[in-house]
Design a protein around this motif. Structure first.
Motif, PDB file in Angstrom:
ATOM      1  N   ASP A   7      45.512  39.832  43.514  1.00  0.00           N
ATOM      2  CA  ASP A   7      44.526  39.303  44.567  1.00  0.00           C
ATOM      3  C   ASP A   7      43.759  38.345  44.338  1.00  0.00           C
ATOM      4  N   SER A   8      43.045  38.640  42.936  1.00  0.00           N
ATOM      5  CA  SER A   8      42.182  37.596  42.248  1.00  0.00           C
ATOM      6  C   SER A   8      42.976  36.253  42.029  1.00  0.00           C
ATOM      7  N   ARG A  56      45.700  34.980  43.458  1.00  0.00           N
ATOM      8  CA  ARG A  56      45.874  34.347  44.774  1.00  0.00           C
ATOM      9  C   ARG A  56      44.596  33.579  45.482  1.00  0.00           C
ATOM     10  N   ALA A  57      43.424  34.529  45.296  1.00  0.00           N
ATOM     11  CA  ALA A  57      42.357  33.695  45.644  1.00  0.00           C
ATOM     12  C   ALA A  57      41.983  32.690  45.102  1.00  0.00           C
ATOM     13  N   ASN A  58      42.250  32.715  43.522  1.00  0.00           N
ATOM     14  CA  ASN A  58      42.081  31.562  42.840  1.00  0.00           C
ATOM     15  C   ASN A  58      43.102  30.292  42.637  1.00  0.00           C
ATOM     16  N   ASN A  59      44.008  30.363  43.738  1.00  0.00           N
ATOM     17  CA  ASN A  59      45.201  29.478  43.963  1.00  0.00           C
ATOM     18  C   ASN A  59      45.938  29.517  42.537  1.00  0.00           C
ATOM     19  N   GLU A  60      46.289  30.550  42.085  1.00  0.00           N
ATOM     20  CA  GLU A  60      47.273  30.550  40.800  1.00  0.00           C
ATOM     21  C   GLU A  60      48.425  30.305  41.380  1.00  0.00           C
ATOM     22  N   ASP A  61      49.437  29.829  40.444  1.00  0.00           N
ATOM     23  CA  ASP A  61      50.915  29.474  41.029  1.00  0.00           C
ATOM     24  C   ASP A  61      51.331  30.831  41.580  1.00  0.00           C
ATOM     25  N   GLU A  62      52.242  30.569  42.477  1.00  0.00           N
ATOM     26  CA  GLU A  62      53.030  31.628  43.108  1.00  0.00           C
ATOM     27  C   GLU A  62      53.848  32.420  42.289  1.00  0.00           C
ATOM     28  N   VAL A  85      51.317  34.686  40.573  1.00  0.00           N
ATOM     29  CA  VAL A  85      51.148  35.987  41.529  1.00  0.00           C
ATOM     30  C   VAL A  85      52.188  36.803  41.884  1.00  0.00           C
TER      31      VAL A  85
END
Length: 231
Positions: A205-206, A208-214, A217
């Motif tokens: 979740d963190s 994804r919130a930090n816009n890491e690559d899919e 995630v």
């Protein structure tokens, strides 16, 4: 209606509502776990040897490292099998586990923050390749391969081997969960495949919130589904 009844009814309604909500949350949790499940049993790297293992994993340097022209054609016109790693350390300050991301220095996805990794060489198991990648791309030698979190099929519009006639590549990537055994080996030494590195939380979740690559995630979701207490 007696005062006792007037107290009991709201209490029962509240208890039933609480039970319903708890059950609903638990069902959603199990659905999410099933959606992201798929990690292999621990210590199983999915290798099957139809013959003598030592003979089948003994290959020449020529077989491991292809001629540049041959490899370029392979990248452009075939599917490349790769192994990427979720390299985990224990942070002494936060007392939490963290994983390593590297900034890619070349195509495909140049500049993306990804897992360390690369091509599986002939004669290697997934765990063999994972240990090699930890050593070559992060400078860390004392590691323990835990399990394969999953396999992803990735498609790219560009590669480092593009020419005027063919561009892009496709890779099939096994992601291996790897732990650093020696805490003193937290000092990363990058090779020329990466520009920079950073450690992040294992929490999907963190990420994804930090816009890491899919891709990052999804691997962390698989990790959480395997063992929520590990994150």
């Amino acid at each position: 209606m007696t005062s006792r009844t007037s107290i009991t009814v709201p209490f029962l309604l509240g208890a039933l509502t609480s039970l319903f909500v708890t059950t609903l949350i638990e069902r959603r949790r199990k659905v999410n776990e099933r959606r992201n499940a798929g990690a292999t049993p621990e210590a199983n790297d999915l290798s099957l040897f139809y013959g003598n293992q030592a003979a089948l994993t003994t290959v020449t340097e020529r077989q491991r490292f292809l001629d540049a022209n041959v490899y370029g054609a392979l990248v452009r016109d075939a599917v490349v099998c790769c192994v990427d790693i979720v390299l985990v350390r224990n942070n002494d300050e936060t007392k939490r586990r963290e994983c390593l991301l590297v900034e890619r220095s070349s195509e495909p996805v140049k500049g993306a923050w990804w897992w360390p990794g690369g091509r599986l060489l002939k004669g290697e198991t997934f765990f063999d390749a994972a240990k090699r990648k930890a050593r070559q791309e992060a400078g860390i030698t004392n590691v323990n391969c835990i399990q394969i979190l999953g396999v992803w099929n990735t498609f790219f519009p560009t590669s480092a081997w593009d020419n005027d006639f063919s561009k892009g590549t496709q890779t099939v990537n096994a992601i291996v969960l790897v732990e650093i055994v020696d805490p003193s080996e937290n000092h990363v030494k990058l090779d020329d495949t990466s520009e920079n590195y950073r450690w992040i939380s294992l929490d999907a979740d963190s990420a994804r919130a930090n816009n890491e690559d899919e891709y990052v995630v999804q691997a962390l979701l698989r990790l959480k589904a395997w063992n929520p207490n590990y994150v």
